[in-house]
Design a protein around this motif. Structure first.
Motif, PDB file in Angstrom:
ATOM      1  N   LEU A 155       0.826  -1.201   0.000  1.00 33.03           N
ATOM      2  CA  LEU A 155       0.000   0.000   0.000  1.00 33.03           C
ATOM      3  C   LEU A 155       0.864   1.256   0.000  1.00 33.03           C
ATOM      4  N   VAL A 156       1.958   1.259   0.778  1.00 32.74           N
ATOM      5  CA  VAL A 156       2.849   2.417   0.800  1.00 32.74           C
ATOM      6  C   VAL A 156       4.301   1.977   0.681  1.00 32.74           C
ATOM      7  N   SER A 157       5.128   2.905   0.198  1.00 30.97           N
ATOM      8  CA  SER A 157       6.566   2.706   0.107  1.00 30.97           C
ATOM      9  C   SER A 157       7.240   3.704   1.037  1.00 30.97           C
ATOM     10  N   LEU A 158       8.138   3.218   1.883  1.00 32.93           N
ATOM     11  CA  LEU A 158       8.848   4.067   2.844  1.00 32.93           C
ATOM     12  C   LEU A 158      10.090   4.629   2.159  1.00 32.93           C
ATOM     13  N   ILE A 159      10.126   5.947   1.960  1.00 34.79           N
ATOM     14  CA  ILE A 159      11.194   6.538   1.151  1.00 34.79           C
ATOM     15  C   ILE A 159      12.141   7.443   1.939  1.00 34.79           C
ATOM     16  N   ASP A 288      -1.948 -15.143   1.308  1.00 27.93           N
ATOM     17  CA  ASP A 288      -1.554 -13.926   0.591  1.00 27.93           C
ATOM     18  C   ASP A 288      -2.687 -13.298  -0.208  1.00 27.93           C
ATOM     19  N   ASP A 289      -3.880 -13.899  -0.176  1.00 28.50           N
ATOM     20  CA  ASP A 289      -5.028 -13.330  -0.884  1.00 28.50           C
ATOM     21  C   ASP A 289      -6.077 -12.754   0.065  1.00 28.50           C
ATOM     22  N   THR A 290      -5.780 -12.721   1.354  1.00 24.82           N
ATOM     23  CA  THR A 290      -6.787 -12.277   2.328  1.00 24.82           C
ATOM     24  C   THR A 290      -7.003 -10.771   2.291  1.00 24.82           C
ATOM     25  N   TYR A 291      -5.929 -10.009   2.179  1.00 21.33           N
ATOM     26  CA  TYR A 291      -6.026  -8.564   2.380  1.00 21.33           C
ATOM     27  C   TYR A 291      -5.933  -7.766   1.079  1.00 21.33           C
ATOM     28  N   LEU A 292      -6.759  -6.730   1.030  1.00 22.96           N
ATOM     29  CA  LEU A 292      -6.826  -5.830  -0.113  1.00 22.96           C
ATOM     30  C   LEU A 292      -6.663  -4.391   0.358  1.00 22.96           C
ATOM     31  N   VAL A 293      -6.366  -3.508  -0.575  1.00 23.60           N
ATOM     32  CA  VAL A 293      -6.424  -2.075  -0.291  1.00 23.60           C
ATOM     33  C   VAL A 293      -7.895  -1.688  -0.146  1.00 23.60           C
TER      34      VAL A 293
END
Length: 341
Positions: A155-159, A288-293
């Motif tokens: 969902l996010v990238s830590l930059i 690995d298919d349980t969670y969505l945005v």
């Protein structure tokens, strides 16, 4: 005699005029060819820059591919060890984690300074990491990864303060981890796979938030409120993030152990992993298919955000109703975003 002199003068004048015209023509041709040469040179330089950029991207992709292959190889070794009943832990090459109390005043100041060099802000109560939104719909295995990690599954990238187009520092994860311990977190135990089966992760509960600016105002949201459980048709269960602290592994012929999250770029997992810094203990963490945005809850037109890590809870500025009407509106997320990219 005068006529001869006049004719000679005209001849000289005519010759000079022709010479000047010839010189002008030569200069015009030379200038035109010079312009063409410069334009061709500029195009060549542009092509060279483009090639260099492609080479940099290929080098970056190759590094991360090598990291992924190394990680897969370790997991295969672990699986083989388990099947052969050797009782090997999840990371056969795991090294002893350094025992350092980063809450001590001098060490806290050191962690604060080193984290600050990468744009990570450390205060007495929280760690703030500049980030950006990546996925806005679809299945995810991570809530957050370090820049350059598996951004097609997060969902996010830590930059931090890493500039666009640049690779993150190699010890970005380690410095972030030091900052996390500096606010009082003690390293837990990542998920392990043994001969007798899977050993769930253990660790202290963590409160994770995202903050962004919208219409000139700061918005603070709980991280789990942006994650949708497609099986239970509701947001991710709260208070299920735990700090496990990744692992320290022996990598190659280096002089010492390496922070595993710096190799895999895993930071906050929704699909439980032995290399992540924060793991998920809610139902569905092994699928690995349980969670969505939670797409309807994502901000429109906002790219930049800040990940906030805390040991103590605080009230968000934005919450979402979890009544049936809201659930009905959002449970269709699986239909629109279940495909892997």
């Amino acid at each position: 005699m005068a006529e001869n002199e006049g004719a000679a003068g005209r001849t000289v004048f005519l010759g000079a005029t022709v010479a000047i015209l010839a010189l002008c023509v030569f200069q015009a041709i030379w200038a035109f060819r010079t312009k063409q040469t410069l334009e061709e040179a500029q195009k060549s330089l542009a092509r060279i820059d483009h090639v260099e950029e492609l080479l940099d991207r290929l080098a970056s992709d190759q590094d991360f591919l090598v990291d992924d292959i190394s990680r897969i190889a370790r997991k295969i070794d672990d699986l083989v060890a388990s099947m052969e009943n050797r009782g090997a832990p999840a990371a056969a090459d795991e090294a002893e984690a350094p025992q350092i109390d980063w809450t001590q005043p001098q060490l806290f100041a050191a962690a604060q300074k080193s984290a600050g060099e990468y744009g990570i802000e450390l205060t007495a109560d929280e760690v703030r990491v500049p980030s950006r939104f990546v996925l806005r719909q679809g299945a995810i295995e991570y809530f957050g990864v370090l820049k350059g990690g598996k951004e097609h599954e997060t969902l996010v990238s830590l930059i931090g303060n890493t500039a666009k187009g640049e690779r993150r520092p190699k010890d970005f994860g380690a410095r972030l981890n030091n900052a996390i311990q500096a606010i009082g977190f003690k390293r837990g135990k990542p998920v392990r796979f043994t001969a007798s089966g899977r050993v769930p992760p253990e660790g202290e509960s963590a409160y994770l938030f995202l903050e962004w600016e919208e219409k000139g105002e700061k918005v603070l949201v709980r991280a789990e409120d942006l994650v949708w459980n497609r099986t239970e048709e509701k947001p991710m269960e709260r208070r299920r993030w735990i700090y496990v602290g990744s692992a320290f592994v022996k990598a190659g012929d280096g002089p010492g152990p390496v922070f595993a999250a710096d190799l895999t770029a895993e930071a906050i997992a929704t699909y439980s992993s032995p290399d992540t810094i924060f793991d998920n203990t809610a139902k569905g963490d092994t699928d690995d298919d349980t969670y969505l945005v939670a797409t309807p809850r994502m901000p429109d037109g906002v790219d930049d955000c800040t990940l906030i890590i805390r040991r103590l809870d605080r009230e968000p500025t934005r919450t979402f109703p979890d009544d049936p009407a809201s659930g009905e509106a959002e449970k269709g997320l699986g239909d629109q975003g279940g495909q892997r990219r």
